[in-house]
Structure formats: C-alpha cells, structure tokens
Motif scaffolding. Structure first.
Motif, mmCIF file in Angstrom:
data_model
loop_
_atom_site.group_PDB
_atom_site.id
_atom_site.type_symbol
_atom_site.label_atom_id
_atom_site.label_comp_id
_atom_site.label_asym_id
_atom_site.label_seq_id
_atom_site.Cartn_x
_atom_site.Cartn_y
_atom_site.Cartn_z
ATOM 1 N N VAL A 176 28.624 30.868 38.336
ATOM 2 C CA VAL A 176 27.392 30.123 38.052
ATOM 3 C C VAL A 176 27.539 28.705 38.584
ATOM 4 O O VAL A 176 28.651 28.197 38.751
ATOM 5 N N ASP A 177 26.398 28.075 38.849
ATOM 6 C CA ASP A 177 26.398 26.697 39.330
ATOM 7 C C ASP A 177 26.327 25.756 38.142
ATOM 8 O O ASP A 177 25.871 26.119 37.053
ATOM 9 N N TYR A 178 26.791 24.524 38.342
ATOM 10 C CA TYR A 178 26.688 23.529 37.287
ATOM 11 C C TYR A 178 25.236 23.104 37.122
ATOM 12 O O TYR A 178 24.518 22.932 38.111
ATOM 13 N N PRO A 179 24.765 22.898 35.895
ATOM 14 C CA PRO A 179 23.374 22.440 35.700
ATOM 15 C C PRO A 179 23.187 21.031 36.227
ATOM 16 O O PRO A 179 24.077 20.181 36.122
ATOM 17 N N SER A 180 21.996 20.763 36.789
ATOM 18 C CA SER A 180 21.718 19.451 37.367
ATOM 19 C C SER A 180 21.570 18.371 36.306
ATOM 20 O O SER A 180 21.731 17.186 36.592
ATOM 21 N N ASP A 181 21.251 18.770 35.063
ATOM 22 C CA ASP A 181 21.045 17.784 34.010
ATOM 23 C C ASP A 181 22.214 17.750 33.019
ATOM 24 O O ASP A 181 22.074 17.307 31.889
ATOM 25 N N GLY A 182 23.389 18.236 33.453
ATOM 26 C CA GLY A 182 24.558 18.197 32.586
ATOM 27 C C GLY A 182 25.107 16.784 32.439
ATOM 28 O O GLY A 182 24.819 15.898 33.240
ATOM 29 N N HIS A 183 25.918 16.583 31.411
ATOM 30 C CA HIS A 183 26.489 15.266 31.125
ATOM 31 C C HIS A 183 28.007 15.355 31.170
ATOM 32 O O HIS A 183 28.608 16.212 30.513
ATOM 33 N N VAL A 184 28.626 14.490 31.955
ATOM 34 C CA VAL A 184 30.087 14.500 32.111
ATOM 35 C C VAL A 184 30.714 13.580 31.068
ATOM 36 O O VAL A 184 30.352 12.404 30.961
ATOM 37 N N LEU A 185 31.660 14.131 30.290
ATOM 38 C CA LEU A 185 32.415 13.343 29.314
ATOM 39 C C LEU A 185 33.715 12.906 29.983
ATOM 40 O O LEU A 185 34.675 13.676 30.085
ATOM 41 N N LYS A 186 33.744 11.686 30.448
ATOM 42 C CA LYS A 186 34.847 11.220 31.291
ATOM 43 C C LYS A 186 36.167 11.096 30.543
ATOM 44 O O LYS A 186 37.238 11.151 31.141
ATOM 45 N N LEU A 187 36.118 10.895 29.229
ATOM 46 C CA LEU A 187 37.350 10.679 28.465
ATOM 47 C C LEU A 187 38.031 11.984 28.068
ATOM 48 O O LEU A 187 39.146 11.973 27.553
ATOM 49 N N VAL A 188 37.380 13.118 28.271
ATOM 50 C CA VAL A 188 37.963 14.419 27.921
ATOM 51 C C VAL A 188 38.784 14.925 29.104
ATOM 52 O O VAL A 188 38.293 14.997 30.226
ATOM 53 N N THR A 189 40.031 15.289 28.842
ATOM 54 C CA THR A 189 40.955 15.581 29.948
ATOM 55 C C THR A 189 41.460 17.016 29.986
ATOM 56 O O THR A 189 42.298 17.356 30.825
ATOM 57 N N ASN A 190 40.982 17.898 29.091
ATOM 58 C CA ASN A 190 41.410 19.291 29.144
ATOM 59 C C ASN A 190 40.313 20.199 28.596
ATOM 60 O O ASN A 190 39.386 19.758 27.906
ATOM 61 N N ALA A 191 40.441 21.495 28.900
ATOM 62 C CA ALA A 191 39.397 22.460 28.553
ATOM 63 C C ALA A 191 39.245 22.631 27.046
ATOM 64 O O ALA A 191 38.132 22.806 26.540
ATOM 65 N N ALA A 192 40.363 22.584 26.317
ATOM 66 C CA ALA A 192 40.299 22.772 24.864
ATOM 67 C C ALA A 192 39.500 21.649 24.194
ATOM 68 O O ALA A 192 38.661 21.899 23.317
ATOM 69 N N ASP A 193 39.747 20.411 24.616
ATOM 70 C CA ASP A 193 39.001 19.284 24.045
ATOM 71 C C ASP A 193 37.532 19.331 24.461
ATOM 72 O O ASP A 193 36.650 18.921 23.705
ATOM 73 N N CYS A 194 37.291 19.829 25.662
ATOM 74 C CA CYS A 194 35.917 19.950 26.142
ATOM 75 C C CYS A 194 35.149 20.936 25.260
ATOM 76 O O CYS A 194 34.009 20.677 24.854
ATOM 77 N N LYS A 195 35.792 22.048 24.920
ATOM 78 C CA LYS A 195 35.178 23.038 24.032
ATOM 79 C C LYS A 195 34.906 22.438 22.659
ATOM 80 O O LYS A 195 33.839 22.641 22.071
ATOM 81 N N SER A 196 35.870 21.666 22.146
ATOM 82 C CA SER A 196 35.712 21.052 20.830
ATOM 83 C C SER A 196 34.557 20.058 20.814
ATOM 84 O O SER A 196 33.791 19.985 19.841
ATOM 85 N N GLU A 197 34.428 19.287 21.901
ATOM 86 C CA GLU A 197 33.334 18.326 21.983
ATOM 87 C C GLU A 197 31.980 19.030 21.919
ATOM 88 O O GLU A 197 31.048 18.551 21.271
ATOM 89 N N CYS A 198 31.881 20.154 22.603
ATOM 90 C CA CYS A 198 30.619 20.890 22.607
ATOM 91 C C CYS A 198 30.345 21.491 21.233
ATOM 92 O O CYS A 198 29.208 21.483 20.747
ATOM 93 N N LEU A 199 31.377 22.020 20.562
ATOM 94 C CA LEU A 199 31.193 22.583 19.232
ATOM 95 C C LEU A 199 30.781 21.527 18.215
ATOM 96 O O LEU A 199 30.006 21.792 17.298
ATOM 97 N N ASP A 200 31.309 20.320 18.388
ATOM 98 C CA ASP A 200 31.008 19.239 17.443
ATOM 99 C C ASP A 200 29.600 18.679 17.631
ATOM 100 O O ASP A 200 29.081 17.994 16.749
ATOM 101 N N ASN A 201 29.027 18.913 18.809
ATOM 102 C CA ASN A 201 27.672 18.419 19.096
ATOM 103 C C ASN A 201 26.693 19.582 18.989
ATOM 104 O O ASN A 201 26.683 20.480 19.818
ATOM 105 N N CYS A 202 25.880 19.570 17.950
ATOM 106 C CA CYS A 202 25.005 20.709 17.693
ATOM 107 C C CYS A 202 23.878 20.849 18.702
ATOM 108 O O CYS A 202 23.151 21.836 18.672
#
Length: 540
Positions: A123-149
């Motif tokens: 799949v392609d990345y969405p054009s309106d996605g938001h990059v979290l620059k301070l997140v440095t690994n996939a596990a933290d990226c998943k946690s950030e998404c889970l924490d944001n409803c």
C-alpha cells in the motif's frame, strides 16, 4: 502515460484470461497498455479507420473503485472486499465499509487496550499522514497510534519514520440521500487540530456527519454541469437533491485549488461549532478516497450581490428587505464576536458571502479564512493577508492586524453597499473615487439622501440617514473609534438611541498603497460572475 508493446511479445500473450493477470494482445499493427489517471490499466489497439485508440479490456481496480475500508481484488466475482473486521455500509462493498465492533480506545486508569492492527502490504502512504519525528522504532510507533484514539493506522519506515493516519471523524459514510434535513447538527468545543494531536482521545472528537461519496455523487447527478451553481477558490459548488426532495449545496475541493485542504478544513471546524439562524448551516462532509467535500443547506436566492449587481433584480430589495438583511447580518456577526462558543473573526465579509434563503433572510457564509480567538485574545497579526480589497480595514490590509473591529469595518462597507445599491470596488472603477469617500463627501455637504439607491420608491428619511451614519461610524480609520457589533445592533434596533457623528473614514486619507490595492480589484470583483463565490488569497 501509454507504454507501446509489440503484439508479438510472448510475455503478454496468454489465453488464461484477465483473472490471472494476463491479456491476449490483438492481431493488429499496433497495441499499447495505458495507465490512466485513475490507476486503471487499459489494453488498447490502434484503428486506422477512425485514427484513434480503442480500449479492448481494462483492469477492474481503478483508483476510485472501492469505498473506505475496502480493497479491490482483480480475481474472483466480487471486485471490492471489506477489510477483516468490517462490514459493507450498504448493499455493496464498493460503497465502503464500517467496523463491526467499535474501537475500545480509552485512557481510563487500569484499562487494558484490546484494539489491534491489521497488517496491510503493498500500500502507498496516505498523503495526509502525520510524521512523528521523535519516534524511532516500530513498537513505539504502534503505541503512539494506540494512545491516540483518532489514529486509525500507522506505518514505520527506517527512512521516513513513524507515520500515523488520524481521522477525528467517525468514518461511517452515511447515505446522504436519506439524510433528514431537520436533524440538529451536533458539534463540540474541540477543533480538528487538537483532535489530531498525539494523545488526544475520543472524548474530544470532532463531531460532524460523514457521507459516502457514492451518495453525494448520486445527490448531484454525478456532479453534472446542469447542477453546477458556481465555482470559486476552493472549487465547484453543486446543487443536490435528497430523497425527500430537500435541496442541498455541495462544495467540492478542486485538486487544482490554490487554497486547498487547510482552508476547507478550517471552514468545517468553524461552522461545525456554530448554530445561528443568520449563519449558513453545515450538514456534513465527505472525505472518502481523495475527495474533500462539504455539504450545506441550499440557499434558493443565492447571494446578496446577485441582487445588488443586477438593476432588474435589485428592485426585489425594497427598503424593508434591506433593513431585514442588514439586521440579520449584524446579528450573525454579533454572535460570532460575542455569543458563540469561541470568538470568531470572519475576515472576508462581503455581499457575495451573504446568502439569502427563500424568504430573503441573510446567512453569513464562507468561513475558510475565519480565525478563532481564544481566552482573552483580542487582536492578532499575520503576514498572510486574506480577504477582498475594498472590504478590508486599513490596519489589516497594510499591517496584517485584525480583530473584531476588522469585521466591523467590513460590515460598514457592506451597509453602504446595501443602502446605495452600489459595490465599493465597482463604484471606484466608474468614478475614480471609492464609495466610502463618496459617502463621506455627501455627509459633509448635508446631501446624505443622495447616497440612497434611487430604485427605492419609499424610504423613511430619518431611518435612512441613521443607517448612513452607522455605516460611516463602522468605517472610521482608527479601529478604536469604530463601534462593536453589540453597539451596532443596539443602534440599528433602537431608533431613540443617540448616535455620535462619524469621523473621517479611512478611504478619504487612503495611501497610494491602498489605492493600488483597490485598482487590483479591476480584474477581480465588480459583481460576482458566479452564483457561489469564495475568498481569494493575496500576499502582503
């Protein structure tokens, strides 16, 4: 773009059918495979008879084929399939899908998250996605998404970083055709920007009805030219009809729009919070695929300048109607400045942004440039000047300063246009003097009644002079000298209230820069050429 392929190439010659990904090339002198703008592959052959390419077969999966939360698959009888855990919105999965079970997202202490993610490949990345620059690994990226409803998907790439896709809207994709126009619009106090911040939770979601693209398209007869009401900075506006016969207005963002998604989003954020009889009502939106659409109540009598700019239609605006329109606009502005949930500065008040319903009641529209003031904030500064020259206050046009008094100035210009039946910018082109300066000259020479539209047959002189006085108070050069909209409403509604004499308006002492700005209007707005108009952006 087309990719010419020889019809003798064995690589593409297979009789097993399209379902297995192979096409049999025709026995012609020339053939090609074309990838069109919608992501659809087409096998075409050249005809010497009519000198053009003919499509012989095309792939099932165009870019816009399937709805939200569904995927397109070439093999099999069904092209569109809902993702795991989703069900079709209507009878067909091509209309989109919704969750079978609501997300359990919560921030309550001791709560164990039960939400999960479905892995999607290729799949392609969405054009309106938001990059979290301070997140440095996939596990933290998943946690950030889970924490944001409001987060519905995430992706991690070692080069790109953590990309989250957030929608604070419930992607229900309801059928617009079945919408009940009398249903109350619900909105809360949290704007879309706050809802999209990491850590924002579902209790702060932005509530706005979401409609499926298929139903919006059906309501407008596939966005037919016959239903087109006009076009402006955002894109075209169409009239739509619901099953019960109610009419709606559909504003569709053009991909070529110079204003774009930020202004459209700002308009939705602002209007979703507001409910007043003199403000246009936002019914919902559509954010399916790459479509960005707002749906409004339909105003049968179009806009105020539709009448002001036409000598025949202007006769409909008798004095009582003009008084009702003026008082309605003033009440709407007072609500924005003082009584709404947030203090809002419109920044582009003009005749083309005043819509009129079937009873000629005014409704303020076009909030794409509006600015929300919070707390004790009374004034702001910007280097991005938006709005319409000839209606801007001098401090805003020249210094980028805006406040509620900026809207008061614009209201004063509008009031002068209503009583005179002339547009400010159009008057300058014809007489080389601004309408505001002309009004001041008549005031100082005790000829105020000469400003009143000669098409008006019966005008109460005392009330007409009072309106001219109020208009001149609103366009005074110094912002502090101008009344508030609360003062204006009092002066309009209470004829026994004494009104102070006005000071010289800004246009009389206009600098050469201000005059140059008004000259720029010569090619833009004298009268609207479209039935629906929008703000334009101008750099300072």
């Amino acid at each position: 773009s087309p990719f010419p392929v020889s019809n003798r190439s064995p690589k593409f010659h297979n009789t097993s059918g399209v379902g297995n990904g192979y096409w049999e090339f025709p026995n012609t002198s020339a053939a090609q495979i074309v990838l069109d703008a919608f992501g659809q592959l087409k096998l075409q052959s050249w005809s010497e008879d009519d000198q053009r390419w003919h499509t012989l077969v095309s792939s099932k999966c165009s870019y816009h084929r399937c709805g939200v939360f569904s995927i397109c698959s070439i093999p099999g009888e069904k092209t569109c399939h809902c993702l795991e855990g989703f069900r079709p919105i209507g009878n067909r999965e091509s209309e989109g899908c919704v969750r079978k079970t609501k997300l359990q997202c919560s921030n309550e202490e001791g709560h164990v998250d039960t939400d999960g993610f479905l892995l999607m490949l290729y799949v392609d990345y969405p054009s309106d996605g938001h990059v979290l620059k301070l997140v440095t690994n996939a596990a933290d990226c998943k946690s950030e998404c889970l924490d944001n409803c409001s987060c519905i998907a995430y992706a991690y790439d070692s080069n790109l970083g953590c990309l989250v896709c957030s929608f604070s809207l419930q992607l229900s994709g309801e059928d617009l055709l079945k919408f009940d126009l009398e249903m109350s619009l619900q909105a809360d106090d949290t704007d879309l920007n706050e809802a999209n911040k990491p850590g924002a939770h579902r209790k702060n979601k932005w509530k706005l009805q979401l409609f499926s693209f298929a139903s919006v398209s059906a309501a407008t007869d596939n966005f037919s030219v016959a239903n087109k009401l006009g076009e402006g900075g955002f894109g075209p506006v169409y009239k739509g009809v619901l099953l019960k016969g109610h009419e709606i207005a559909v504003k569709r963002l053009s991909r070529r729009s110079g204003q774009g998604w930020e202004e459209l989003k700002n308009e939705a954020i602002v209007i979703a919070k507001l409910q007043h009889k003199n403000l246009v009502r936002l019914l919902g939106c559509c954010l399916e695929r790459e479509e960005k659409i707002l749906i409004y109540e339909y105003m049968r009598n179009k806009s105020l300048d539709f009448f002001l700019c036409d000598p025949i239609k202007r006769r409909v605006l008798d004095w009582e109607t003009r008084v009702r329109i003026t008082e309605g606009i003033a009440q709407g502005l007072l609500y924005l400045h003082q009584y709404s949930r947030l203090r809002i500065i419109h920044r582009d008040l003009k005749a083309s942004n005043i819509l009129l319903d079937s009873n000629m009641n005014p409704k303020i529209s076009d909030f794409g440039m509006a600015r929300i003031f919070r707390g004790e904030e009374l004034q702001a500064n910007t280097s991005r000047i938006v709005g319409t020259y000839g209606h801007m206050s001098p401090e805003y046009a020249l210094e980028g300063l805006f406040s509620v008094k900026s809207d008061v100035f614009s209201f004063g210009v509008l009031l002068m246009e209503i009583v005179s039946g002339k547009k400010n910018t159009g008057f300058y082109q014809l007489h080389s003097v601004h309408l505001l300066a002309h009004a001041w000259n008549l005031w100082t020479s005790n000829r105020e009644m000469d400003l009143i539209d000669p098409m008006l047959e019966e005008v109460p002189t005392r009330l007409a002079l009072r309106y001219v006085n109020i208009g001149l108070l609103c366009i005074q050069e110094t912002a502090d000298d101008r009344p508030t909209m609360s003062d204006v409403v009092s002066m309009l509604s209470n004829e026994s209230l004494d009104i102070p004499p006005p000071k010289q308006p800004a246009s009389v002492n206009a600098t050469s820069m201000e005059k140059d700005m008004l000259v720029q209007q010569r090619r833009s707005e004298v009268c609207s050429v479209n039935d629906a108009t929008f703000s334009t952006l101008d750099a300072r």
